[in-house]
Design a protein around this motif. Structure first.
Motif, PDB file in Angstrom:
ATOM      1  N   GLY A  17       0.812  -1.214   0.000  1.00  0.00           N
ATOM      2  CA  GLY A  17       0.000   0.000   0.000  1.00  0.00           C
ATOM      3  C   GLY A  17       0.843   1.261   0.000  1.00  0.00           C
ATOM      4  O   GLY A  17       0.487   2.265   0.605  1.00  0.00           O
ATOM      5  N   GLN A  51      -1.659   6.299  -3.870  1.00  0.00           N
ATOM      6  CA  GLN A  51      -1.863   6.244  -2.429  1.00  0.00           C
ATOM      7  C   GLN A  51      -3.346   6.373  -2.097  1.00  0.00           C
ATOM      8  O   GLN A  51      -3.851   5.698  -1.194  1.00  0.00           O
ATOM      9  CB  GLN A  51      -1.056   7.328  -1.715  1.00  0.00           C
ATOM     10  N   LYS A  52      -4.065   7.208  -2.844  1.00  0.00           N
ATOM     11  CA  LYS A  52      -5.506   7.353  -2.628  1.00  0.00           C
ATOM     12  C   LYS A  52      -6.234   6.021  -2.804  1.00  0.00           C
ATOM     13  O   LYS A  52      -7.092   5.667  -1.988  1.00  0.00           O
ATOM     14  CB  LYS A  52      -6.102   8.376  -3.595  1.00  0.00           C
ATOM     15  N   ASP A  55      -5.426   3.450  -0.085  1.00  0.00           N
ATOM     16  CA  ASP A  55      -6.086   3.760   1.182  1.00  0.00           C
ATOM     17  C   ASP A  55      -7.597   3.577   1.134  1.00  0.00           C
ATOM     18  O   ASP A  55      -8.250   3.638   2.174  1.00  0.00           O
ATOM     19  CB  ASP A  55      -5.788   5.215   1.584  1.00  0.00           C
ATOM     20  N   THR A  56      -8.141   3.347  -0.064  1.00  0.00           N
ATOM     21  CA  THR A  56      -9.603   3.254  -0.195  1.00  0.00           C
ATOM     22  C   THR A  56     -10.000   1.980  -0.942  1.00  0.00           C
ATOM     23  O   THR A  56      -9.988   0.901  -0.360  1.00  0.00           O
ATOM     24  CB  THR A  56     -10.165   4.515  -0.891  1.00  0.00           C
ATOM     25  N   ARG A  59      -7.629  -1.099  -0.742  1.00  0.00           N
ATOM     26  CA  ARG A  59      -7.029  -1.402   0.566  1.00  0.00           C
ATOM     27  C   ARG A  59      -6.937  -2.924   0.754  1.00  0.00           C
ATOM     28  O   ARG A  59      -7.906  -3.645   0.543  1.00  0.00           O
ATOM     29  CB  ARG A  59      -7.868  -0.809   1.692  1.00  0.00           C
TER      30      ARG A  59
END
Length: 142
Positions: A17, A51-52, A55-56, A59
């Motif tokens: 991640g 990264q967005k 993290d969503t 994930r």
């Protein structure tokens, strides 16, 4: 970095991640076209956008990248094709996804990357009986 090292490093970053780790494989002014056609320009943008999603919607996802082929285009420049399998445990993208990628690499960094989802055309044409009777390349991805 050679092709295998790039793919190994990218998979490791994805599975951790790590958007910055993913983007580290790109040239500072690289272009990335994602599987839904969005164009991201530059290593910083590519890292931030990944990264967005780490993290969503992606994930906890697990990515496997496989080298399909490479072809030299010039001194220290080559074309690389890879395939991927992505397993997403939950959320709106939950499931198993296959894709193919085209990359142009120079001096061990990706200059351009185009990601395309693999779908069976048979699934797309199933409501068109005439088209469904045709079978170019069997309407299936390899």
């Amino acid at each position: 970095m050679n092709a295998e090292e790039i793919l190994t490093g990218m998979a490791r970053a994805w599975n951790a991640g790590d958007g910055a780790g993913w983007a580290a494989h790109f040239a500072p002014d690289a272009d990335f076209v994602d599987a839904v056609g969005r164009v991201q320009h530059g290593r910083d943008v590519i890292g931030a956008e990944h990264q967005k999603i780490f993290d969503t919607i992606y994930r906890g996802s697990e990515l496997e990248l496989r080298l399909r082929d490479t072809r030299r285009l010039g001194e220290d420049v080559y074309l690389m094709h890879s395939t991927s399998s992505l397993d997403v445990p939950a959320g709106p993208r939950a499931g198993h996804w296959e894709a193919i990628q085209t990359k142009i690499v120079q001096d061990g960094l990706i200059l351009a990357f185009h990601n395309t989802a693999l779908v069976d055309l048979a699934d797309v044409v199933h409501e068109d009986e005439e088209l469904a009777r045709r079978s170019p390349q069997e309407w299936r991805h390899a």
